[in-house]
Write a protein that holds these residues in place. Sequence first.
Motif, PDB file in Angstrom:
ATOM      1  N   TYR A   1       0.849  -1.202   0.000  1.00  0.00           N
ATOM      2  CA  TYR A   1       0.000   0.000   0.000  1.00  0.00           C
ATOM      3  C   TYR A   1       0.876   1.240   0.000  1.00  0.00           C
ATOM      4  CZ  TYR A   1      -3.299   3.491   1.805  1.00  0.00           C
ATOM      5  OH  TYR A   1      -4.064   4.628   1.996  1.00  0.00           O
ATOM      6  N   SER A   2       0.649   2.122  -0.970  1.00  0.00           N
ATOM      7  CA  SER A   2       1.487   3.310  -1.129  1.00  0.00           C
ATOM      8  C   SER A   2       0.981   4.513  -0.351  1.00  0.00           C
ATOM      9  CB  SER A   2       1.564   3.671  -2.617  1.00  0.00           C
ATOM     10  OG  SER A   2       0.256   3.971  -3.121  1.00  0.00           O
ATOM     11  N   ALA A   3      -0.145   4.365   0.338  1.00  0.00           N
ATOM     12  CA  ALA A   3      -0.728   5.469   1.114  1.00  0.00           C
ATOM     13  C   ALA A   3      -1.070   6.662   0.231  1.00  0.00           C
ATOM     14  CB  ALA A   3       0.201   5.887   2.254  1.00  0.00           C
ATOM     15  N   THR A   4      -1.470   6.392  -1.020  1.00  0.00           N
ATOM     16  CA  THR A   4      -1.926   7.427  -1.938  1.00  0.00           C
ATOM     17  C   THR A   4      -3.328   7.048  -2.423  1.00  0.00           C
ATOM     18  OG1 THR A   4      -1.043   6.339  -3.901  1.00  0.00           O
ATOM     19  CG2 THR A   4       0.429   7.837  -2.721  1.00  0.00           C
ATOM     20  N   ALA A   5      -3.944   7.961  -3.198  1.00  0.00           N
ATOM     21  CA  ALA A   5      -5.290   7.690  -3.704  1.00  0.00           C
ATOM     22  C   ALA A   5      -5.297   6.451  -4.591  1.00  0.00           C
ATOM     23  CB  ALA A   5      -5.806   8.906  -4.479  1.00  0.00           C
ATOM     24  N   ASP A   6      -4.257   6.288  -5.443  1.00  0.00           N
ATOM     25  CA  ASP A   6      -4.181   5.110  -6.305  1.00  0.00           C
ATOM     26  C   ASP A   6      -4.024   3.828  -5.493  1.00  0.00           C
ATOM     27  OD1 ASP A   6      -4.392   6.689  -8.542  1.00  0.00           O
ATOM     28  OD2 ASP A   6      -2.216   6.848  -8.838  1.00  0.00           O
ATOM     29  N   GLY A   7      -3.459   3.957  -4.278  1.00  0.00           N
ATOM     30  CA  GLY A   7      -3.205   2.778  -3.455  1.00  0.00           C
ATOM     31  C   GLY A   7      -4.463   2.081  -2.986  1.00  0.00           C
ATOM     32  N   THR A   8      -5.570   2.824  -2.866  1.00  0.00           N
ATOM     33  CA  THR A   8      -6.808   2.194  -2.403  1.00  0.00           C
ATOM     34  C   THR A   8      -7.337   1.189  -3.427  1.00  0.00           C
ATOM     35  OG1 THR A   8      -8.095   4.038  -3.281  1.00  0.00           O
ATOM     36  CG2 THR A   8      -7.446   4.150  -0.957  1.00  0.00           C
ATOM     37  N   ASP A   9      -7.107   1.452  -4.722  1.00  0.00           N
ATOM     38  CA  ASP A   9      -7.524   0.489  -5.751  1.00  0.00           C
ATOM     39  C   ASP A   9      -6.770  -0.826  -5.596  1.00  0.00           C
ATOM     40  OD1 ASP A   9      -9.250   2.341  -6.830  1.00  0.00           O
ATOM     41  OD2 ASP A   9      -7.841   3.041  -8.350  1.00  0.00           O
ATOM     42  N   VAL A  10      -5.505  -0.735  -5.250  1.00  0.00           N
ATOM     43  CA  VAL A  10      -4.698  -1.940  -5.066  1.00  0.00           C
ATOM     44  C   VAL A  10      -5.202  -2.725  -3.856  1.00  0.00           C
ATOM     45  CG1 VAL A  10      -2.369  -2.857  -4.795  1.00  0.00           C
ATOM     46  CG2 VAL A  10      -2.726  -0.717  -6.028  1.00  0.00           C
ATOM     47  N   VAL A  11      -5.537  -2.004  -2.787  1.00  0.00           N
ATOM     48  CA  VAL A  11      -6.063  -2.671  -1.596  1.00  0.00           C
ATOM     49  C   VAL A  11      -7.364  -3.402  -1.926  1.00  0.00           C
ATOM     50  CG1 VAL A  11      -6.965  -2.332   0.735  1.00  0.00           C
ATOM     51  CG2 VAL A  11      -4.971  -1.029  -0.028  1.00  0.00           C
ATOM     52  N   ALA A  12      -8.220  -2.748  -2.698  1.00  0.00           N
ATOM     53  CA  ALA A  12      -9.490  -3.377  -3.076  1.00  0.00           C
ATOM     54  C   ALA A  12      -9.250  -4.630  -3.914  1.00  0.00           C
ATOM     55  CB  ALA A  12     -10.350  -2.376  -3.848  1.00  0.00           C
ATOM     56  N   GLY A  13      -8.300  -4.548  -4.858  1.00  0.00           N
ATOM     57  CA  GLY A  13      -7.994  -5.707  -5.697  1.00  0.00           C
ATOM     58  C   GLY A  13      -7.408  -6.852  -4.892  1.00  0.00           C
ATOM     59  N   ALA A  14      -6.479  -6.537  -3.989  1.00  0.00           N
ATOM     60  CA  ALA A  14      -5.864  -7.579  -3.157  1.00  0.00           C
ATOM     61  C   ALA A  14      -6.901  -8.193  -2.218  1.00  0.00           C
ATOM     62  CB  ALA A  14      -4.716  -6.975  -2.348  1.00  0.00           C
TER      63      ALA A  14
ATOM     64  N   THR B   1       1.896   7.344   7.138  1.00  0.00           N
ATOM     65  CA  THR B   1       1.455   6.061   6.574  1.00  0.00           C
ATOM     66  C   THR B   1       0.607   5.290   7.579  1.00  0.00           C
ATOM     67  OG1 THR B   1       3.424   5.975   5.182  1.00  0.00           O
ATOM     68  CG2 THR B   1       2.259   3.905   5.550  1.00  0.00           C
ATOM     69  N   THR B   2       0.989   5.372   8.851  1.00  0.00           N
ATOM     70  CA  THR B   2       0.186   4.713   9.891  1.00  0.00           C
ATOM     71  C   THR B   2      -1.228   5.284   9.913  1.00  0.00           C
ATOM     72  OG1 THR B   2       2.156   4.309  11.240  1.00  0.00           O
ATOM     73  CG2 THR B   2       0.025   4.215  12.360  1.00  0.00           C
ATOM     74  N   ALA B   3      -1.321   6.612   9.778  1.00  0.00           N
ATOM     75  CA  ALA B   3      -2.648   7.252   9.752  1.00  0.00           C
ATOM     76  C   ALA B   3      -3.429   6.829   8.513  1.00  0.00           C
ATOM     77  CB  ALA B   3      -2.478   8.769   9.791  1.00  0.00           C
ATOM     78  N   ALA B   4      -2.745   6.734   7.363  1.00  0.00           N
ATOM     79  CA  ALA B   4      -3.429   6.328   6.126  1.00  0.00           C
ATOM     80  C   ALA B   4      -3.912   4.886   6.214  1.00  0.00           C
ATOM     81  CB  ALA B   4      -2.474   6.498   4.945  1.00  0.00           C
ATOM     82  N   GLN B   5      -3.112   4.028   6.831  1.00  0.00           N
ATOM     83  CA  GLN B   5      -3.540   2.639   7.004  1.00  0.00           C
ATOM     84  C   GLN B   5      -4.767   2.555   7.922  1.00  0.00           C
ATOM     85  OE1 GLN B   5      -0.001   0.640   8.407  1.00  0.00           O
ATOM     86  NE2 GLN B   5       0.703   0.141   6.335  1.00  0.00           N
TER      87      GLN B   5
ATOM     88  N   ARG C   1      -9.394   1.341   7.476  1.00  0.00           N
ATOM     89  CA  ARG C   1     -10.380   0.650   8.342  1.00  0.00           C
ATOM     90  C   ARG C   1     -11.608   1.542   8.546  1.00  0.00           C
ATOM     91  NH1 ARG C   1      -5.642  -0.558  11.378  1.00  0.00           N
ATOM     92  NH2 ARG C   1      -4.989  -2.742  11.159  1.00  0.00           N
ATOM     93  N   THR C   2     -11.362   2.800   8.886  1.00  0.00           N
ATOM     94  CA  THR C   2     -12.491   3.688   9.183  1.00  0.00           C
ATOM     95  C   THR C   2     -13.366   3.929   7.948  1.00  0.00           C
ATOM     96  OG1 THR C   2     -11.056   5.600   8.792  1.00  0.00           O
ATOM     97  CG2 THR C   2     -11.296   4.857  11.063  1.00  0.00           C
ATOM     98  N   SER C   3     -12.751   3.853   6.760  1.00  0.00           N
ATOM     99  CA  SER C   3     -13.531   4.042   5.529  1.00  0.00           C
ATOM    100  C   SER C   3     -14.299   2.783   5.141  1.00  0.00           C
ATOM    101  CB  SER C   3     -12.603   4.432   4.379  1.00  0.00           C
ATOM    102  OG  SER C   3     -11.732   3.363   4.043  1.00  0.00           O
ATOM    103  N   GLY C   4     -13.976   1.679   5.803  1.00  0.00           N
ATOM    104  CA  GLY C   4     -14.655   0.421   5.497  1.00  0.00           C
ATOM    105  C   GLY C   4     -14.036  -0.356   4.350  1.00  0.00           C
TER     106      GLY C   4
END
Length: 291
Positions: free
Chosen positions: A157-170, A214-218, A222-225
């Motif tokens: 996870y890169s802690a960027t907007a594009d990183g959320t797509d990767v999290v969803a895919g994984a 990065t800890t805050a982004a991670q 969770r908080t975003s679901g």
Amino acid sequence: MTVVVGYRPGFGGEEALELGIAMAGSLDLRLEIVIALPRPWTTPSMAKVDAEFASYAARLGEESERAAHAALSRHSVTAPVGVHRVTERSVSVALTKVSGELEAQFLVMGTRHRTRGGFSLGSTTSRMIHSSEIPLALAPPDYIAPPGGLSGVTCAYSATADGTDVVAGASTIASSAGVRLRVASFGVAPADMYPPEVGLDAERGVLAAWVDQTTAAQSALRTSGLIDPSVATVIGTGADYTAALAAIDWPAGEVLAIGTTPRSPVKRVFLGSTATRILGGATVPVIVLPG
């Protein structure tokens, strides 16, 4: 839906087959083994070079198919299996064409040893990693899958907007395989600058600030679901990405999912500089997701 393995004995094919068997079994997908062969010349040659080349291609196909069946016999394969010989002008064209025809969900390929550890890409794998429209799974050299198949998916996870797509895919891959998801971020300590007019702690302070952000982004994942509260998050740091990857544990059966840089409206695999460095330092199979 299928898992397609690009197979050629002695060129990472055995490792790719190991990973393909593990993924097909864990994801409950059909396994398709593709042996890509060079297309014979259509123009007759006075020296009969065209006939010799056609004979070579046929012999290569027969030997590769025998090796594939021999390799399969050494495994307890639970997924339905198909073996295909495909003739095209290049290996990458053959794999792209057949992946579409077989409705591939993943394309699995082997890699090469890198001088300083980790793995590097051959010419065909490099071409596929810049053009594939489906996730590309890369098996490291000497890879042997554990008997239980996949055990977990770690998302880089890169802690960027594009990183959320990767999290969803994984997360989708982990859910489909019935294994746990882990979100990991990797940071490299900046090199000390000389003369150290602002003190050696300045560069270390940059890394510490990155860890806090990065800890805050991670936590926000969770908080975003986007991820379940039970999903583990970790941060690995080191002098380079090889050291940062080595800073966290890698259980047997773990795979690493990384994202790619969007380059066009069509989703394709295209690695950015950070993803390329992470890929080079990985010691476990890597699934590259199209951006």
